[in-house]
Design a protein around this motif. Sequence first.
Motif, PDB file in Angstrom:
ATOM      1  N   TYR A 101      62.719  76.900  66.540  1.00  0.00           N
ATOM      2  CA  TYR A 101      61.337  76.804  66.066  1.00  0.00           C
ATOM      3  C   TYR A 101      60.337  76.940  67.230  1.00  0.00           C
ATOM      4  O   TYR A 101      59.325  77.635  67.112  1.00  0.00           O
ATOM      5  CB  TYR A 101      61.113  75.479  65.342  1.00  0.00           C
ATOM      6  N   LYS A 102      60.644  76.282  68.336  1.00  0.00           N
ATOM      7  CA  LYS A 102      59.748  76.348  69.496  1.00  0.00           C
ATOM      8  C   LYS A 102      59.690  77.764  70.070  1.00  0.00           C
ATOM      9  O   LYS A 102      58.613  78.273  70.391  1.00  0.00           O
ATOM     10  CB  LYS A 102      60.214  75.362  70.571  1.00  0.00           C
ATOM     11  N   GLN A 103      60.858  78.399  70.189  1.00  0.00           N
ATOM     12  CA  GLN A 103      60.913  79.742  70.762  1.00  0.00           C
ATOM     13  C   GLN A 103      60.215  80.766  69.856  1.00  0.00           C
ATOM     14  O   GLN A 103      59.557  81.684  70.344  1.00  0.00           O
ATOM     15  CB  GLN A 103      62.370  80.158  70.998  1.00  0.00           C
ATOM     16  N   ILE A 104      60.360  80.602  68.552  1.00  0.00           N
ATOM     17  CA  ILE A 104      59.708  81.526  67.624  1.00  0.00           C
ATOM     18  C   ILE A 104      58.194  81.389  67.710  1.00  0.00           C
ATOM     19  O   ILE A 104      57.462  82.392  67.731  1.00  0.00           O
ATOM     20  CB  ILE A 104      60.208  81.299  66.185  1.00  0.00           C
ATOM     21  N   ASP A 105      57.705  80.156  67.756  1.00  0.00           N
ATOM     22  CA  ASP A 105      56.254  79.945  67.863  1.00  0.00           C
ATOM     23  C   ASP A 105      55.703  80.584  69.142  1.00  0.00           C
ATOM     24  O   ASP A 105      54.632  81.216  69.132  1.00  0.00           O
ATOM     25  CB  ASP A 105      55.935  78.450  67.836  1.00  0.00           C
ATOM     26  N   LEU A 106      56.442  80.434  70.243  1.00  0.00           N
ATOM     27  CA  LEU A 106      56.014  81.052  71.509  1.00  0.00           C
ATOM     28  C   LEU A 106      56.067  82.574  71.423  1.00  0.00           C
ATOM     29  O   LEU A 106      55.154  83.269  71.878  1.00  0.00           O
ATOM     30  CB  LEU A 106      56.912  80.562  72.647  1.00  0.00           C
ATOM     31  N   PHE A 107      57.133  83.074  70.813  1.00  0.00           N
ATOM     32  CA  PHE A 107      57.315  84.528  70.726  1.00  0.00           C
ATOM     33  C   PHE A 107      56.261  85.166  69.818  1.00  0.00           C
ATOM     34  O   PHE A 107      55.771  86.263  70.102  1.00  0.00           O
ATOM     35  CB  PHE A 107      58.722  84.828  70.214  1.00  0.00           C
ATOM     36  N   VAL A 108      55.924  84.493  68.726  1.00  0.00           N
ATOM     37  CA  VAL A 108      54.879  85.001  67.828  1.00  0.00           C
ATOM     38  C   VAL A 108      53.562  85.149  68.591  1.00  0.00           C
ATOM     39  O   VAL A 108      52.864  86.165  68.469  1.00  0.00           O
ATOM     40  CB  VAL A 108      54.701  84.074  66.608  1.00  0.00           C
ATOM     41  N   ALA A 109      53.239  84.133  69.373  1.00  0.00           N
ATOM     42  CA  ALA A 109      52.001  84.190  70.170  1.00  0.00           C
ATOM     43  C   ALA A 109      52.057  85.339  71.170  1.00  0.00           C
ATOM     44  O   ALA A 109      51.066  86.049  71.385  1.00  0.00           O
ATOM     45  CB  ALA A 109      51.789  82.863  70.887  1.00  0.00           C
TER      46      ALA A 109
END
Length: 218
Positions: A69-77
Amino acid sequence: MSRLIQNKKITSVLFSRFRKIPENAYYDYYYFYEYYFDQISQLDYEEYIEIKLNFIEALFNLDKYNILYKQIDLFVAELLNGQDFNDRQRFIYNQILIFKAEALKNENKYKASLKIYIELYKINPEVKTYRKKVFLMVLQEEQLFHKNNYRYIIGLLLLTLFLTAVSMVVLVPVNSKFEDLILYIRNGLFIISILGFMGLQLNHYQKTINRIKSMVIN
Protein backbone atom coordinates in the motif's frame (compact mmCIF):
# COMPACT_ATOMS: atom_id res chain seq x y z
CA MET A 1 31.85 13.54 -18.03
CA SER A 2 33.49 10.16 -17.54
CA ARG A 3 31.56 9.74 -14.29
CA LEU A 4 28.24 10.27 -16.06
CA ILE A 5 29.18 7.73 -18.71
CA GLN A 6 30.27 5.28 -16.04
CA ASN A 7 26.98 5.68 -14.13
CA LYS A 8 25.04 5.23 -17.38
CA LYS A 9 26.93 2.03 -18.07
CA ILE A 10 26.21 0.72 -14.58
CA THR A 11 22.50 1.42 -14.88
CA SER A 12 22.32 -0.20 -18.33
CA VAL A 13 24.00 -3.33 -16.99
CA LEU A 14 21.63 -3.24 -14.02
CA PHE A 15 18.53 -3.14 -16.22
CA SER A 16 19.91 -5.99 -18.34
CA ARG A 17 20.36 -8.00 -15.16
CA PHE A 18 16.80 -7.21 -14.18
CA ARG A 19 15.53 -8.45 -17.56
CA LYS A 20 17.19 -11.82 -16.92
CA ILE A 21 15.10 -12.52 -13.81
CA PRO A 22 12.67 -15.39 -14.61
CA GLU A 23 8.99 -14.54 -14.90
CA ASN A 24 7.04 -15.08 -11.65
CA ALA A 25 10.27 -15.18 -9.63
CA TYR A 26 8.70 -12.83 -7.12
CA TYR A 27 11.28 -13.25 -4.37
CA ASP A 28 14.02 -12.42 -6.89
CA TYR A 29 12.23 -9.26 -8.00
CA TYR A 30 11.65 -8.26 -4.40
CA TYR A 31 15.26 -8.70 -3.27
CA PHE A 32 16.64 -7.23 -6.49
CA TYR A 33 14.75 -3.98 -5.87
CA GLU A 34 15.68 -3.87 -2.20
CA TYR A 35 19.37 -4.58 -2.82
CA TYR A 36 19.86 -2.26 -5.82
CA PHE A 37 17.48 0.49 -4.77
CA ASP A 38 20.07 3.30 -4.97
CA GLN A 39 21.16 2.30 -8.47
CA ILE A 40 17.58 1.71 -9.63
CA SER A 41 16.63 5.25 -8.61
CA GLN A 42 19.30 6.54 -11.05
CA LEU A 43 17.94 4.65 -14.05
CA ASP A 44 16.18 6.25 -16.97
CA TYR A 45 12.60 6.98 -16.04
CA GLU A 46 11.09 4.32 -18.33
CA GLU A 47 13.46 1.66 -17.02
CA TYR A 48 12.83 2.72 -13.43
CA ILE A 49 9.04 2.41 -13.67
CA GLU A 50 9.30 -1.03 -15.30
CA ILE A 51 11.38 -2.32 -12.38
CA LYS A 52 9.09 -0.62 -9.87
CA LEU A 53 6.02 -2.26 -11.44
CA ASN A 54 7.57 -5.71 -11.09
CA PHE A 55 8.55 -4.93 -7.50
CA ILE A 56 4.94 -4.01 -6.68
CA GLU A 57 3.67 -7.14 -8.42
CA ALA A 58 6.10 -9.14 -6.28
CA LEU A 59 4.80 -7.49 -3.10
CA PHE A 60 1.25 -8.38 -4.10
CA ASN A 61 2.03 -12.02 -4.83
CA LEU A 62 4.11 -12.36 -1.66
CA ASP A 63 1.18 -10.97 0.41
CA LYS A 64 3.29 -8.10 1.76
CA TYR A 65 0.24 -5.84 1.77
CA ASN A 66 1.41 -3.24 4.29
CA ILE A 67 4.50 -2.48 2.22
CA LEU A 68 2.45 -2.76 -0.96
CA TYR A 69 0.00 0.00 0.00
CA LYS A 70 2.80 2.42 0.88
CA GLN A 71 4.78 1.68 -2.28
CA ILE A 72 1.71 2.04 -4.50
CA ASP A 73 0.82 5.42 -2.98
CA LEU A 74 4.39 6.62 -3.59
CA PHE A 75 4.46 5.21 -7.11
CA VAL A 76 1.12 6.81 -8.03
CA ALA A 77 2.50 10.19 -6.97
CA GLU A 78 5.65 9.58 -9.01
CA LEU A 79 3.67 8.66 -12.12
CA LEU A 80 1.29 11.59 -11.88
CA ASN A 81 4.10 14.08 -11.21
CA GLY A 82 6.58 12.53 -13.60
CA GLN A 83 7.15 12.81 -17.31
CA ASP A 84 4.48 12.78 -20.01
CA PHE A 85 1.69 10.39 -19.07
CA ASN A 86 1.91 8.12 -22.12
CA ASP A 87 0.01 4.90 -22.84
CA ARG A 88 2.61 2.70 -21.11
CA GLN A 89 2.55 4.81 -17.97
CA ARG A 90 -1.23 4.81 -18.01
CA PHE A 91 -1.18 1.00 -18.22
CA ILE A 92 1.21 0.84 -15.25
CA TYR A 93 -0.97 3.28 -13.30
CA ASN A 94 -4.05 1.12 -13.90
CA GLN A 95 -2.16 -2.07 -13.09
CA ILE A 96 -0.85 -0.94 -9.71
CA LEU A 97 -4.32 0.26 -8.73
CA ILE A 98 -5.64 -3.20 -9.60
CA PHE A 99 -3.00 -4.74 -7.32
CA LYS A 100 -4.15 -2.44 -4.52
CA ALA A 101 -7.84 -3.16 -5.11
CA GLU A 102 -7.28 -6.92 -5.17
CA ALA A 103 -5.14 -6.79 -2.03
CA LEU A 104 -7.86 -4.84 -0.22
CA LYS A 105 -10.44 -7.37 -1.37
CA ASN A 106 -8.25 -10.23 -0.13
CA GLU A 107 -8.25 -8.52 3.27
CA ASN A 108 -12.09 -8.28 3.14
CA LYS A 109 -11.98 -4.50 2.69
CA TYR A 110 -14.60 -4.59 -0.05
CA LYS A 111 -15.71 -0.97 0.11
CA ALA A 112 -12.17 0.35 -0.30
CA SER A 113 -11.56 -2.12 -3.11
CA LEU A 114 -14.80 -1.17 -4.86
CA LYS A 115 -13.90 2.53 -4.60
CA ILE A 116 -10.68 1.90 -6.54
CA TYR A 117 -12.46 -0.09 -9.24
CA ILE A 118 -15.03 2.71 -9.56
CA GLU A 119 -12.17 5.17 -10.17
CA LEU A 120 -10.64 2.83 -12.74
CA TYR A 121 -14.00 2.57 -14.47
CA LYS A 122 -14.38 6.35 -14.50
CA ILE A 123 -11.02 6.99 -16.14
CA ASN A 124 -11.29 3.96 -18.45
CA PRO A 125 -14.97 3.77 -19.46
CA GLU A 126 -14.03 1.88 -22.63
CA VAL A 127 -12.52 -1.05 -20.67
CA LYS A 128 -15.22 -3.69 -20.19
CA THR A 129 -13.19 -5.54 -17.53
CA TYR A 130 -13.53 -2.69 -15.02
CA ARG A 131 -17.24 -2.27 -15.74
CA LYS A 132 -17.84 -6.00 -15.23
CA LYS A 133 -15.77 -6.02 -12.03
CA VAL A 134 -17.71 -3.10 -10.56
CA PHE A 135 -21.03 -4.68 -11.52
CA LEU A 136 -20.19 -8.04 -9.91
CA MET A 137 -18.89 -6.44 -6.70
CA VAL A 138 -21.95 -4.20 -6.29
CA LEU A 139 -24.28 -7.10 -7.13
CA GLN A 140 -22.57 -9.25 -4.52
CA GLU A 141 -23.04 -6.46 -1.96
CA GLU A 142 -26.75 -6.33 -2.76
CA GLN A 143 -27.11 -10.09 -2.46
CA LEU A 144 -25.30 -10.21 0.88
CA PHE A 145 -27.41 -7.35 2.22
CA HIS A 146 -30.60 -9.30 1.39
CA LYS A 147 -29.27 -12.74 2.33
CA ASN A 148 -32.23 -13.40 4.66
CA ASN A 149 -34.57 -13.38 1.66
CA TYR A 150 -32.51 -16.15 0.10
CA ARG A 151 -32.78 -18.14 3.30
CA TYR A 152 -36.58 -18.03 3.00
CA ILE A 153 -36.38 -19.29 -0.58
CA ILE A 154 -34.02 -22.10 0.43
CA GLY A 155 -36.45 -22.96 3.22
CA LEU A 156 -39.32 -23.24 0.70
CA LEU A 157 -37.23 -25.49 -1.53
CA LEU A 158 -36.35 -27.73 1.40
CA LEU A 159 -40.04 -27.88 2.30
CA THR A 160 -40.88 -29.07 -1.24
CA LEU A 161 -38.31 -31.85 -0.86
CA PHE A 162 -39.82 -32.81 2.48
CA LEU A 163 -43.33 -32.94 0.99
CA THR A 164 -42.03 -35.06 -1.89
CA ALA A 165 -40.51 -37.51 0.60
CA VAL A 166 -43.75 -37.61 2.61
CA SER A 167 -45.88 -38.29 -0.48
CA MET A 168 -43.54 -41.07 -1.67
CA VAL A 169 -42.67 -42.76 1.60
CA VAL A 170 -45.76 -42.23 3.76
CA LEU A 171 -48.86 -41.49 1.69
CA VAL A 172 -48.38 -43.80 -1.31
CA PRO A 173 -47.77 -47.02 0.63
CA VAL A 174 -50.29 -46.25 3.38
CA ASN A 175 -52.96 -43.80 2.26
CA SER A 176 -53.06 -42.06 -1.11
CA LYS A 177 -56.15 -40.02 -0.21
CA PHE A 178 -54.15 -36.82 0.37
CA GLU A 179 -51.46 -37.50 -2.21
CA ASP A 180 -52.85 -35.11 -4.84
CA LEU A 181 -53.27 -32.35 -2.25
CA ILE A 182 -49.71 -32.74 -1.08
CA LEU A 183 -48.44 -32.65 -4.67
CA TYR A 184 -50.42 -29.46 -5.39
CA ILE A 185 -48.98 -27.83 -2.28
CA ARG A 186 -45.47 -29.00 -3.16
CA ASN A 187 -45.70 -27.75 -6.74
CA GLY A 188 -47.13 -24.44 -5.57
CA LEU A 189 -44.30 -23.91 -3.09
CA PHE A 190 -41.75 -24.82 -5.73
CA ILE A 191 -43.18 -22.30 -8.20
CA ILE A 192 -43.30 -19.61 -5.50
CA SER A 193 -39.67 -20.23 -4.56
CA ILE A 194 -38.50 -20.10 -8.20
CA LEU A 195 -40.47 -16.92 -8.91
CA GLY A 196 -39.19 -15.43 -5.65
CA PHE A 197 -35.60 -16.19 -6.62
CA MET A 198 -36.02 -14.70 -10.08
CA GLY A 199 -37.73 -11.63 -8.62
CA LEU A 200 -34.88 -11.08 -6.16
CA GLN A 201 -32.31 -11.38 -8.93
CA LEU A 202 -34.12 -8.85 -11.12
CA ASN A 203 -34.48 -6.49 -8.15
CA HIS A 204 -30.79 -6.76 -7.27
CA TYR A 205 -29.84 -6.34 -10.92
CA GLN A 206 -31.81 -3.09 -11.20
CA LYS A 207 -30.52 -1.76 -7.87
CA THR A 208 -26.96 -2.59 -8.92
CA ILE A 209 -27.30 -0.63 -12.17
CA ASN A 210 -28.78 2.36 -10.32
CA ARG A 211 -26.03 2.31 -7.68
CA ILE A 212 -23.29 2.16 -10.30
CA LYS A 213 -24.81 5.10 -12.20
CA SER A 214 -24.88 7.08 -8.95
CA MET A 215 -21.28 6.15 -8.11
CA VAL A 216 -19.96 7.08 -11.54
CA ILE A 217 -21.77 10.43 -11.53
CA ASN A 218 -20.42 11.28 -8.07
